[in-house]
Design an enzyme around this catalytic site. Sequence first.
Site, PDB file in Angstrom:
ATOM      1  N   ARG A  80       0.830  -1.209   0.000  1.00  0.00           N
ATOM      2  CA  ARG A  80       0.000   0.000   0.000  1.00  0.00           C
ATOM      3  C   ARG A  80       0.865   1.260   0.000  1.00  0.00           C
ATOM      4  O   ARG A  80       0.570   2.235  -0.694  1.00  0.00           O
ATOM      5  CB  ARG A  80      -0.914  -0.012   1.225  1.00  0.00           C
ATOM      6  CG  ARG A  80      -1.849   1.197   1.271  1.00  0.00           C
ATOM      7  CD  ARG A  80      -2.623   1.216   2.579  1.00  0.00           C
ATOM      8  NE  ARG A  80      -3.496   2.401   2.614  1.00  0.00           N
ATOM      9  CZ  ARG A  80      -3.704   3.139   3.684  1.00  0.00           C
ATOM     10  NH1 ARG A  80      -3.108   2.850   4.819  1.00  0.00           N
ATOM     11  NH2 ARG A  80      -4.511   4.174   3.631  1.00  0.00           N
ATOM     12  N   HIS A  84       0.783   4.385  -2.700  1.00  0.00           N
ATOM     13  CA  HIS A  84       0.597   5.777  -2.292  1.00  0.00           C
ATOM     14  C   HIS A  84       1.779   6.639  -2.706  1.00  0.00           C
ATOM     15  O   HIS A  84       1.614   7.822  -3.008  1.00  0.00           O
ATOM     16  CB  HIS A  84       0.389   5.855  -0.778  1.00  0.00           C
ATOM     17  CG  HIS A  84      -1.003   5.536  -0.347  1.00  0.00           C
ATOM     18  ND1 HIS A  84      -1.744   6.354   0.481  1.00  0.00           N
ATOM     19  CD2 HIS A  84      -1.819   4.493  -0.638  1.00  0.00           C
ATOM     20  CE1 HIS A  84      -2.945   5.822   0.681  1.00  0.00           C
ATOM     21  NE2 HIS A  84      -3.005   4.687   0.023  1.00  0.00           N
ATOM     22  N   VAL A  88       1.435   9.830  -5.986  1.00  0.00           N
ATOM     23  CA  VAL A  88       1.644  11.226  -5.602  1.00  0.00           C
ATOM     24  C   VAL A  88       3.102  11.583  -5.866  1.00  0.00           C
ATOM     25  O   VAL A  88       3.996  11.050  -5.208  1.00  0.00           O
ATOM     26  CB  VAL A  88       1.305  11.462  -4.118  1.00  0.00           C
ATOM     27  CG1 VAL A  88       1.468  12.939  -3.760  1.00  0.00           C
ATOM     28  CG2 VAL A  88      -0.114  10.998  -3.804  1.00  0.00           C
ATOM     29  N   ASN A 114      -3.227   9.637   4.306  1.00  0.00           N
ATOM     30  CA  ASN A 114      -2.090   8.798   4.678  1.00  0.00           C
ATOM     31  C   ASN A 114      -1.952   8.630   6.191  1.00  0.00           C
ATOM     32  O   ASN A 114      -0.977   8.065   6.663  1.00  0.00           O
ATOM     33  CB  ASN A 114      -0.787   9.405   4.130  1.00  0.00           C
ATOM     34  CG  ASN A 114      -0.676   9.281   2.620  1.00  0.00           C
ATOM     35  OD1 ASN A 114      -1.198   8.346   2.028  1.00  0.00           O
ATOM     36  ND2 ASN A 114       0.003  10.227   1.995  1.00  0.00           N
ATOM     37  N   HIS A 214      -5.745  -6.228  -3.310  1.00  0.00           N
ATOM     38  CA  HIS A 214      -6.675  -6.436  -2.205  1.00  0.00           C
ATOM     39  C   HIS A 214      -6.879  -7.916  -1.909  1.00  0.00           C
ATOM     40  O   HIS A 214      -7.741  -8.277  -1.115  1.00  0.00           O
ATOM     41  CB  HIS A 214      -8.013  -5.765  -2.505  1.00  0.00           C
ATOM     42  CG  HIS A 214      -8.023  -4.312  -2.171  1.00  0.00           C
ATOM     43  ND1 HIS A 214      -9.106  -3.497  -2.387  1.00  0.00           N
ATOM     44  CD2 HIS A 214      -7.062  -3.525  -1.630  1.00  0.00           C
ATOM     45  CE1 HIS A 214      -8.811  -2.269  -1.996  1.00  0.00           C
ATOM     46  NE2 HIS A 214      -7.578  -2.268  -1.536  1.00  0.00           N
TER      47      HIS A 214
END
Length: 349
Positions: A80, A84, A88, A114, A214
């Site tokens: 994860r 993230h 970004v 976050n 997932h």
Amino acid sequence: MFMLPSSFSSSSFLLISFFFFLLFLPTSYSLTKPTNATRRHRQLSINYYATSCPQLEQLVASVTAQQFKEAPVSGPATIRLFFHDCFVEGCDGSILISSKPGTGVLVEKDAYDNRDLAAEAFESVRKAKVLVESKCPGVVSCADILVIAARDFVHLAGGPYYQVKKGRWDGKISKASRVNSNLPRANSTVDELIKLFKSKGLTMEDLVVLSGAHSIGFAHCEHFVNRLYDYGGTKQPDSAIDPRLLKALKMSCPRFGGNTDIVTPFDVTTPFTFDNAYYGNLEAKLGLLATDQALFLDPRTKPLVQAMGKDRQKFFQEFAAAMEKMGSIGVKRGRRHGEKRKDCSMHMS
């Protein structure tokens, strides 16, 4: 969607609702090739550190294996963290920067979206970086260590092992204000997801395949509780949830006053194994998040979900390719645009 829901601390394992294992027994489940590699791929190489740090992957592997044994949450949490980071400012380790006390400047890590990134993910990267620095000082970027660690954890959880292209430099910019618009929401529509992924150079196929992350991991109630009691303002549960799952989720997640530490697995049939059961769950109305279940409900993505659910090896191949593609987003190269941090949480200057 895979980047939004929270991971959890090791202590939260006691709060996992294990009745999911009894309620949902695995069933038999019932792509197109990714587009050409993005321009950034030519800047990366599998053998980038072959001379400067030939033992790099073995060093990182020794850390990830130990972390996975001691704190299994490190796996989904680090995957994860990688998502993230890449969505970004690109895959440049900017998510790893910590804000300086007293400056009032908020970095990506401080952003609301976050706020619950698990400490185990950051610790995995920190430990790997310390070990790598002891053997190859000033050579390997934090961004590359994060990519390698994410791959290792996919494999440790039962997923594919794939070669990782390296050569990223660490980014010089990390701002909390840039996070919100670049990450999906738990209630994003498929249209919104496709648009966001397209803005990163990723396709609809990449969206479906990367959502397969997932297969492991957990989410806090806040990310799906609206599906249980008042979906879309209807005052009714989401009709796309299997009644057994709805009952189980309500037991864990009351509408008001629930334990905010409770977590629920994305994949209620094989929650600790990286496999393609996630897709079969969507066909059986066992998706946890609205964004997960939407992939089966939307006619554009439904055939892709079905294809991945039928062929685990195909999913593994496509996932490895999509991870490589995502890993090339916004790569920084050279001192003008990047840096090689010694401490992943601090800019060099």
